[in-house]
Design a protein around this motif. Structure first.
Motif, PDB file in Angstrom:
ATOM      1  N   ARG A  26       0.828  -1.209   0.000  1.00  0.00           N
ATOM      2  CA  ARG A  26       0.000   0.000   0.000  1.00  0.00           C
ATOM      3  C   ARG A  26       0.858   1.253   0.000  1.00  0.00           C
ATOM      4  N   ARG A  27       1.973   1.200   0.702  1.00  0.00           N
ATOM      5  CA  ARG A  27       2.853   2.366   0.722  1.00  0.00           C
ATOM      6  C   ARG A  27       3.423   2.628  -0.670  1.00  0.00           C
ATOM      7  N   THR A  28       3.756   1.562  -1.400  1.00  0.00           N
ATOM      8  CA  THR A  28       4.265   1.705  -2.766  1.00  0.00           C
ATOM      9  C   THR A  28       3.201   2.281  -3.691  1.00  0.00           C
ATOM     10  N   LEU A  29       1.976   1.798  -3.548  1.00  0.00           N
ATOM     11  CA  LEU A  29       0.883   2.324  -4.367  1.00  0.00           C
ATOM     12  C   LEU A  29       0.644   3.802  -4.067  1.00  0.00           C
ATOM     13  N   MET A  30       0.693   4.176  -2.801  1.00  0.00           N
ATOM     14  CA  MET A  30       0.494   5.580  -2.419  1.00  0.00           C
ATOM     15  C   MET A  30       1.607   6.467  -2.970  1.00  0.00           C
ATOM     16  N   ARG A  31       2.795   5.908  -3.121  1.00  0.00           N
ATOM     17  CA  ARG A  31       3.935   6.697  -3.567  1.00  0.00           C
ATOM     18  C   ARG A  31       3.939   6.887  -5.083  1.00  0.00           C
ATOM     19  N   HIS A  32       3.447   5.901  -5.842  1.00  0.00           N
ATOM     20  CA  HIS A  32       3.617   5.935  -7.296  1.00  0.00           C
ATOM     21  C   HIS A  32       2.336   6.225  -8.072  1.00  0.00           C
ATOM     22  N   LEU A  33       1.173   6.055  -7.466  1.00  0.00           N
ATOM     23  CA  LEU A  33      -0.065   6.326  -8.181  1.00  0.00           C
ATOM     24  C   LEU A  33      -0.409   7.813  -8.121  1.00  0.00           C
ATOM     25  N   PRO A  34      -1.243   8.313  -9.036  1.00  0.00           N
ATOM     26  CA  PRO A  34      -1.612   9.743  -9.033  1.00  0.00           C
ATOM     27  C   PRO A  34      -2.329  10.130  -7.743  1.00  0.00           C
ATOM     28  N   VAL A  35      -2.164  11.378  -7.341  1.00  0.00           N
ATOM     29  CA  VAL A  35      -2.734  11.834  -6.071  1.00  0.00           C
ATOM     30  C   VAL A  35      -4.259  11.824  -6.102  1.00  0.00           C
ATOM     31  N   TRP A  36      -4.864  12.022  -7.309  1.00  0.00           N
ATOM     32  CA  TRP A  36      -6.320  12.009  -7.359  1.00  0.00           C
ATOM     33  C   TRP A  36      -6.878  10.633  -7.000  1.00  0.00           C
ATOM     34  N   PHE A  37      -6.018   9.619  -7.107  1.00  0.00           N
ATOM     35  CA  PHE A  37      -6.433   8.262  -6.767  1.00  0.00           C
ATOM     36  C   PHE A  37      -6.067   7.901  -5.332  1.00  0.00           C
TER      37      PHE A  37
ATOM     38  N   SER B 243      -2.531  19.679  -4.133  1.00  0.00           N
ATOM     39  CA  SER B 243      -2.197  20.376  -5.380  1.00  0.00           C
ATOM     40  C   SER B 243      -0.714  20.257  -5.713  1.00  0.00           C
ATOM     41  N   GLU B 244       0.136  20.118  -4.687  1.00  0.00           N
ATOM     42  CA  GLU B 244       1.573  19.986  -4.906  1.00  0.00           C
ATOM     43  C   GLU B 244       1.997  18.545  -5.162  1.00  0.00           C
ATOM     44  N   GLY B 245       1.056  17.600  -5.054  1.00  0.00           N
ATOM     45  CA  GLY B 245       1.359  16.207  -5.338  1.00  0.00           C
ATOM     46  C   GLY B 245       2.108  15.493  -4.232  1.00  0.00           C
ATOM     47  N   LYS B 246       1.981  15.980  -2.986  1.00  0.00           N
ATOM     48  CA  LYS B 246       2.662  15.312  -1.877  1.00  0.00           C
ATOM     49  C   LYS B 246       1.941  14.029  -1.482  1.00  0.00           C
ATOM     50  N   LEU B 247       2.661  13.149  -0.798  1.00  0.00           N
ATOM     51  CA  LEU B 247       2.092  11.852  -0.424  1.00  0.00           C
ATOM     52  C   LEU B 247       0.960  12.027   0.587  1.00  0.00           C
ATOM     53  N   PRO B 248      -0.080  11.207   0.479  1.00  0.00           N
ATOM     54  CA  PRO B 248      -1.153  11.265   1.471  1.00  0.00           C
ATOM     55  C   PRO B 248      -0.713  10.655   2.788  1.00  0.00           C
ATOM     56  N   HIS B 249      -1.426  10.990   3.845  1.00  0.00           N
ATOM     57  CA  HIS B 249      -1.124  10.430   5.160  1.00  0.00           C
ATOM     58  C   HIS B 249      -1.841   9.109   5.402  1.00  0.00           C
ATOM     59  N   ALA B 250      -3.060   8.995   4.901  1.00  0.00           N
ATOM     60  CA  ALA B 250      -3.880   7.814   5.154  1.00  0.00           C
ATOM     61  C   ALA B 250      -4.100   7.042   3.862  1.00  0.00           C
ATOM     62  N   VAL B 251      -4.410   5.757   4.023  1.00  0.00           N
ATOM     63  CA  VAL B 251      -4.696   4.896   2.875  1.00  0.00           C
ATOM     64  C   VAL B 251      -6.135   5.139   2.436  1.00  0.00           C
ATOM     65  N   SER B 252      -6.322   5.572   1.196  1.00  0.00           N
ATOM     66  CA  SER B 252      -7.666   5.823   0.691  1.00  0.00           C
ATOM     67  C   SER B 252      -8.359   4.507   0.342  1.00  0.00           C
ATOM     68  N   THR B 253      -9.678   4.571   0.193  1.00  0.00           N
ATOM     69  CA  THR B 253     -10.452   3.373  -0.137  1.00  0.00           C
ATOM     70  C   THR B 253     -10.037   2.773  -1.484  1.00  0.00           C
ATOM     71  N   PRO B 254      -9.857   3.571  -2.558  1.00  0.00           N
ATOM     72  CA  PRO B 254      -9.403   2.982  -3.823  1.00  0.00           C
ATOM     73  C   PRO B 254      -8.053   2.278  -3.719  1.00  0.00           C
ATOM     74  N   VAL B 255      -7.115   2.865  -2.988  1.00  0.00           N
ATOM     75  CA  VAL B 255      -5.807   2.234  -2.827  1.00  0.00           C
ATOM     76  C   VAL B 255      -5.935   0.927  -2.054  1.00  0.00           C
ATOM     77  N   ASP B 256      -6.765   0.927  -1.014  1.00  0.00           N
ATOM     78  CA  ASP B 256      -6.958  -0.283  -0.222  1.00  0.00           C
ATOM     79  C   ASP B 256      -7.590  -1.392  -1.058  1.00  0.00           C
ATOM     80  N   ARG B 257      -8.586  -1.041  -1.869  1.00  0.00           N
ATOM     81  CA  ARG B 257      -9.241  -2.053  -2.702  1.00  0.00           C
ATOM     82  C   ARG B 257      -8.303  -2.571  -3.786  1.00  0.00           C
ATOM     83  N   LEU B 258      -7.510  -1.680  -4.365  1.00  0.00           N
ATOM     84  CA  LEU B 258      -6.548  -2.117  -5.370  1.00  0.00           C
ATOM     85  C   LEU B 258      -5.511  -3.053  -4.763  1.00  0.00           C
ATOM     86  N   ALA B 259      -5.061  -2.735  -3.558  1.00  0.00           N
ATOM     87  CA  ALA B 259      -4.097  -3.607  -2.882  1.00  0.00           C
ATOM     88  C   ALA B 259      -4.703  -4.988  -2.613  1.00  0.00           C
ATOM     89  N   ARG B 260      -5.969  -5.014  -2.189  1.00  0.00           N
ATOM     90  CA  ARG B 260      -6.637  -6.296  -1.950  1.00  0.00           C
ATOM     91  C   ARG B 260      -6.763  -7.098  -3.243  1.00  0.00           C
TER      92      ARG B 260
END
Length: 251
Positions: A131-142, A157-174
């Motif tokens: 999940r950390r890898t997905l958060m680092r490399h996928l677009p911020v809108w996702f 807007s600056e494209g910085k890494l999110p703090h929490a795992v979003s639902t789409p990222v969690d589902r993609l990881a699953r």
């Protein structure tokens, strides 16, 4: 501009430009403080041993210095637990501090040379590497959740890494974990089904189990017991398939 105004300007700029406030850990001063208290306690211990008694004055000093000692260690440990500023950012933040806080008339050597840390704790180990890898490399809108998009508009807007795992990222990881898990069962069975032999089956099973262990260890955050159970279960399934295949060949 006097020093008081420069301090206010520095704080205002940090609020506008930086989401994460950094600070100097002052490793030298922290350790110096601990060692000085240790010295005082050593002298007290020596005096008490020499006199074989504790005076009222020494008792009061001892109580206070032990409190100072415990507090100094606790504070030092707490500061060291904070997330360190990456080396690529440290120079910029050091120059920023020097710009607003340095006093050429009074500063000796380089008082800004120290470990720099953020106020937040180290990276949360509950987020697994996948999940950390997905958060680092996928677009911020996702990778940003709707709530975090609203709370951290500037960082989003600056494209910085999110703090929490979003639902789409969690589902993609699953989904990825499910696909990888299925392939770990299907691929060895397909390989062993063509031109089957006992040697080929054993080599395939050993390689598949080793690869499974590597992925489980470095790709997913699980406990030691969960790792053992998952590995044993996976190996048992493959061994059953090998036994069934060998029985069919023998028949």
């Amino acid at each position: 501009m006097d020093e008081a105004k420069r301090i206010v300007q520095y704080v205002r700029q940090s609020l506008d430009d930086e989401e994460e406030f950094h600070f100097l850990r002052f490793e030298f001063l922290q350790r110096l403080n601990i060692v000085q208290i240790q010295r005082d306690l050593i002298r007290l211990k020596s005096n008490i041993s020499r006199e074989n008694a504790v005076s009222i004055e020494n008792s009061q000093v001892l109580e206070q210095r032990l409190k100072d000692y415990a507090l100094a260690i606790k504070n030092y440990k707490d500061l060291r637990s904070k997330r360190a500023v990456p080396k690529r950012e440290m120079r910029r933040r050091k120059l920023l501090l020097q710009r607003f806080l340095q006093s050429p008339a009074t500063d000796f050597e380089d008082p800004f040379q120290s470990h720099y840390s953020f106020l937040e704790d180290e990276v949360d180990t509950k987020v697994d590497p996948l999940r950390r890898t997905l958060m680092r490399h996928l677009p911020v809108w996702f990778t940003y959740s709707p709530q975090e998009k609203g709370d951290r508009k500037k960082e989003y807007s600056e494209g910085k890494l999110p703090h929490a795992v979003s639902t789409p990222v969690d589902r993609l990881a699953r989904l990825l974990i499910a696909l990888i898990s299925g392939s770990f069962l299907i691929a060895p069975m397909v390989i062993m089904s063509f031109d089957p032999s006992q040697t080929k089956s054993l080599v395939t099973v050993a390689s598949a189990v080793l690869l499974f262990i590597l992925v489980l260890s470095f790709g997913i955050r699980v406990s030691n017991i969960e790792t053992m159970v998952a590995t044993a279960t996976y190996a048992a399934v493959l061994v059953v398939f090998v036994g069934t295949s060998n029985g069919s060949i023998g028949g």
